[in-house]
Structures are given as C-alpha cells and as structure tokens.
Scaffold this active site. Structure first.
Site, PDB file in Angstrom:
ATOM      1  N   PRO A  82      64.744  78.798  37.073  1.00  0.00           N
ATOM      2  CA  PRO A  82      63.517  78.037  36.819  1.00  0.00           C
ATOM      3  C   PRO A  82      62.625  77.928  38.054  1.00  0.00           C
ATOM      4  CG  PRO A  82      65.397  76.941  35.820  1.00  0.00           C
ATOM      5  CD  PRO A  82      65.943  78.034  36.684  1.00  0.00           C
ATOM      6  N   GLU A 131      51.769  41.689  41.177  1.00  0.00           N
ATOM      7  CA  GLU A 131      52.675  42.830  41.377  1.00  0.00           C
ATOM      8  C   GLU A 131      51.991  43.982  42.098  1.00  0.00           C
ATOM      9  OE1 GLU A 131      51.216  43.401  37.013  1.00  0.00           O
ATOM     10  OE2 GLU A 131      51.455  41.801  38.484  1.00  0.00           O
ATOM     11  N   CYS A 180      48.644  37.323  33.862  1.00  0.00           N
ATOM     12  CA  CYS A 180      47.476  37.737  33.079  1.00  0.00           C
ATOM     13  C   CYS A 180      47.594  37.211  31.644  1.00  0.00           C
ATOM     14  CB  CYS A 180      47.321  39.252  33.139  1.00  0.00           C
ATOM     15  SG  CYS A 180      45.679  39.830  32.629  1.00  0.00           S
ATOM     16  N   HIS A 235      47.098  39.913  38.889  1.00  0.00           N
ATOM     17  CA  HIS A 235      48.308  40.742  38.874  1.00  0.00           C
ATOM     18  C   HIS A 235      48.916  40.806  40.276  1.00  0.00           C
ATOM     19  CE1 HIS A 235      48.117  42.546  34.793  1.00  0.00           C
ATOM     20  NE2 HIS A 235      46.828  42.270  34.912  1.00  0.00           N
TER      21      HIS A 235
END
EC number: 6.3.4.2
Length: 548
Positions: A191, A520, A381, A518
């Site tokens: 491959p 994060e 949120c 947010h």
C-alpha cells in the site's frame, strides 16, 4: 532565517493521524527553540465546516478571531500552546470563493479563469501568507488522501512551491499505512509503495516517509520502503500506535524524526527540551485516583464531535492527578423512568454544546438529576441554556419555560435568538435575524467576560475579566433575570456591558456551573482550563464520597 515549509500528505486511507503528526513535529521543532505554525488545507467544497453535520466532519473548532475550522486546529493549538486563526485553515470552497470574487471584481482583466494557474496560485498565496521574519517553520497539512480528485489542485500547488522555494526551504513528508497481518506475521509495504507511486506521478517526491503501524517497522523493512519509494534509508520512520496521544512527540523524538528534518532543512542543531512532555506523559500514566464523567449529548456515536471536550477533561484530570474515564450517554434515550439508571455511578455530569431540539429533553432530565442529587455538573453553551430551562421549570415556577430555538410559541422564552450584540473586536454592533444565512452568522470567536467575585467561576479563574470563545445564536433572556435570581440562580459571568449572561451557577451544590462559551477551545495539556480543572476537582471529591 526565511520561513521554511514542511508539507504533510497522506496515503492509502484517511484518518491516519496527519493532524497529530503535524502537531507533534511542530512541538518538537518548537522545543528546539524555533517559531512554528501549522496550516490545514481541506479539499472539500464547503467554505468552512461551520454548517457541516458533526457525524460527517466531527467537531467544529473555533479560533479567537471567530473562524470555524477543522478539528485538527485544536491539535495544533494544544501541542504548540499558541492560538491559531483564520489563516491556518482553508478549504477548496474558500479558495474558489476568493478566486470567483476576484473574477467578479475584474481582477483577471477578462482572462479565462482556470484551475491552473488561478486556483493553484491562490493556494500558493494563502500558504506563502504564513511566511514572516519571526516565523522559522510553517507546517502545511493537506487534507484527504493522495489520489482524491478534489485534492489535486493542492498537490499541484505544493509541487510548484518546491521550484519556487528551493530544496533548502521546502520538504515533503508522506504519512502512509503499513498494515500488520497477524496471520502472516509481517508488515505489508505494498500500500505504501502504491501511495508513493501515485504521489510521484504528479511530480512530488517525498523526502520522508512516515509509516503508521501497530508495531514498529524493522530496519530491513525501512530499507525496503526506502528502495522502492526512492528516499534515503534513514528517511523512513515509524508512527507507532500509542495509548496516549501526548506520547507521540516523545515517540517521534526517539526515532530521530525531528533530527532528520533539521538536517534536511538546515535548521539550527539544538537539542529539544522535552521535559514538560515527559512530565505530562508520566502524570497521565501514574494517576492518584480516577473519576467517571458522563457526557450527555446527541452526537455520542462519533467521539470526534466532542474532541476538544474530551481532551479538556483529560487536561482537568492531569491538573488533579486523576485518571478521567468518559462515559458517553445518548440524551435521546434518557426518560423520566431511566434517568437514574442511565447516570448511575457518575462522579460528574457534563452537557456539551449542540443545535436543534433533538435530545434536549433528555439533557434537561440529566441536569435535574445532577441538581437534585448533588452531582457536580458542567453545562457548556447549549448545556448552560438547558440548565437555565431546567431551573426555570422546576425551581422558579415557570413550567412552560423553553428556548425559542425549540418552541417559538412558548410563553416563557428564557432563551431567545440574539438579534444584536456588540463585537468588541470590530467595535461595531452585529445584527442577525431568523432569515440570516446559517454559515458564519453566529456570535463567533473570543469575547470578554466579567467574572463575579465569590462564585465558583471566580474561584477557578482568580480574575475579574477573562476572554473566552463563543459559537451560538441563542442567549439568556434578560427579562427573566430578576425572577431567576430571586429563585436562587447565580449569574456569575456577564459581558462587560452587563447585557449578556455568560455564566450561571447554583448555590448549595458541590459544583454546578453553566457557561455560554466553549472553554474546551482554550484548554492545553500544559495549562488546563480553570473551569475543567475545578470541575474534575469537584468530581474527585464526589468519587471519594461515593466510596465511603
């Protein structure tokens, strides 16, 4: 030193980890004292991923300047510890949009606009815009797989850049799969050979081949790959599967990957300082306890939809020396009858962002369970909006309370569509209505937030003003502020003008906080976000309490 470019392509199949590879290489070069950035070029026709289904694309990552970007930019930021922006992510759609805009403006003086040279020149332009006097290396990841039709203009553009820049400023790394067949007891290189053959057929000869594999590729196999793929014998490296993605930079360093890049690009020969990475990996490998966090959402079948959330929770665990086990709970399946069973054994409950009414009532049931059973809760949120709805219904005496997004006819729209807000970046008032286009029309990017003293939020931040990233159309309805405040809801974060509610909390609870932004997107492994740190700390106390 003029900016040097490293182009990273992928072969055989998608999702091999080009983003993590690019981020890890960037981290190693940064550890050598170099200034580094990373760009992602996505071949899909969408202008950006903002309106794409999370099940197809995964998370939409938002930058400080409001760009809705590929989730790989989250890896770049977390590994480099520096913010990305709109210049770090382009798609075929955005490239074509730029070219068509120029054509409509008459910039091409009536000429026939073609893929070559106009599209390829535009791609080269956005790549070269990264170059600056204070940037040493720019890594450019080409999305998709070699051989994809939509990726051909990007490959042609980076092929041309080799001629434009010269070998001392440009190199190619090709990431490919080397599968291990247990039945045969060996790796298979075919491959990889065919993938490189495809790449060479369009004029790109990779300088380094990075082999994604379950087990490290042997030296004999590396020499075979080097022979058939026309690269130097010491330019074939293993990208071995690891338990923790933060081990990847250390794994690459042990292979000598960064050293080979430094030699090829004639970069300063300084040994990287990887002590912080080693400390991070050691902390992850030797936790002092464990917490189980339930993520209650509707995209739980595709974990990539919550990628930054997943990592931020891990970061919170690192800050508290705790292992974080994540349990994904489908909110559509939560009923009044099974909510306790669905959430049993959790040390903390998190309801993330999202759009649409599907699964919302399950989220609200989960929040009520967390509130009534004193389980640490974090709403982000939509999660904050659902917390407000739950509180309004079950505490403040507004049983019909809802969001305008889910029920336009409700008499108590405690959450409603934002029609205007002040953009602190442009210093202008932004306006939207229900007829606005979907793409790029939300409150996007970094906005300041005033934090109220004496709250969980202030305990976490230890600051009266913070900047956080947003991505939402709906907001708390201030007409209900006094009523909910009287009922016991604490408004712990507001926009500087006091017009927009950014954080809410509940007293007499171990830890219950919802935020409209947010967090994060601003959590890094070396510097975990304060809210995730405190949430996991509360979950740790809950875990100890549960064992008694």
């Amino acid at each position: 030193m003029k900016t040097k470019f490293i182009f990273i392509t992928g072969g055989v199949l998608s999702s091999l980890g080009k983003g993590l590879a690019a981020a890890s290489v960037g981290a190693l070069l940064q550890a050598r004292g170099l200034k580094v950035t990373i760009q992602k070029l996505d071949p899909y026709i969408n202008v950006d991923p903002g309106t794409m289904n999370p099940f197809q694309h995964g998370e939409v990552y938002v930058t400080d300047d409001g760009a809705e970007t590929d989730l790989d930019l989250g890896h770049y930021e977390r590994y480099l510890g520096i913010p990305m922006n709109q210049r770090n992510n382009y798609t075929s759609g955005s490239i074509y949009h730029r070219v068509i805009t120029k054509e409509r403006r008459g910039d091409y003086l009536g000429g026939t606009v073609q893929v070559i040279p106009h599209i390829t020149d535009e791609i080269k332009s956005v790549i070269m815009n990264l170059a600056s006097d204070d940037l040493d290396v720019a890594l450019v990841e080409i999305g998709g797989t070699v051989g994809d039709i939509e990726g051909q203009p990007f490959l042609e553009a980076i092929r041309q850049l080799r001629s434009d820049l010269g070998r001392d400023r440009c190199m190619y790394i090709h990431l490919t799969l080397v599968p291990y067949l247990a039945a045969a007891g060996e790796h298979k290189t075919k491959p990889t050979q065919h993938s490189v053959k495809e790449l060479r057929s369009i004029g790109i000869q990779p300088d380094i081949i990075l082999c994604r594999c379950e087990k490290a590729v042997t030296d004999d196999l590396k020499h075979k790959i080097a022979l058939f793929c026309n690269v130097e014998k010491d330019a074939v490296f293993s990208a071995v599967d690891v338990k923790n993605i933060y081990e990847v930079p250390l794994s690459f360093y042990e292979e000598g990957f960064d050293q080979k890049i430094a030699i090829m690009l004639q970069l300063p020969a300084k040994n990287p300082d990887l002590s912080k990475w080693q400390e991070l990996v050691d902390t992850c490998a030797n936790p002092q306890g464990k917490v189980t966090i339930g993520i209650v959402g509707k995209y739980v079948d595709l974990k990539e939809a919550y990628k930054s959330l997943h990592e931020a929770l891990i970061h919170g665990g690192v800050a508290n020396k705790l292992a974080v086990e994540l349990k994904y709970v489908n909110s559509e399946l939560i009923t009044d009858e099974n909510v306790a069973e669905s959430l049993a054994g959790l040390d903390g409950i998190l309801v993330p962002g999202g759009f649409g009414s599907r699964g919302v009532e399950g989220k609200i049931r989960a929040i009520r369970y967390a509130r009534e059973n004193k389980v640490p809760f974090f709403g982000i949120c939509l999660g904050m909006q659902c917390a407000v709805i739950e509180f309004a219904r079950n505490v403040a005496g507004l049983p019909a309370a809802n969001s305008e997004e889910f029920d336009e006819q409700t008499p108590d729209k405690v959450i409603y569509l934002m029609t205007e807000w002040f953009d602190f970046r442009s210093k202008q008032v932004e306006r939207r209505d229900s007829g606005s286009e979907k793409g790029g029309t939300m409150r996007l990017g970094s906005y300041p937030c005033a934090v109220v003293k004496g709250t969980n939020a202030f305990t976490a931040y230890q600051a009266e003003k913070v900047d956080e990233r947003h991505r939402h159309r709906f907001e708390f309805n201030n007409a209900y502020l006094d009523k909910l405040k009287e009922a016991g809801l604490v408004f712990s974060g507001l926009s500087p003008d006091g017009e927009l509610v950014e954080m809410v909390e509940i007293k007499d609870h171990p830890w219950f906080l919802g935020c409209q932004f947010h967090p994060e997107f601003k959590s890094y492994p070396m510097t975990p976000h304060p809210l995730f740190r405190e949430f996991i700390k509360a979950a740790g106390k809950q875990a100890v309490k549960s064992k008694r």
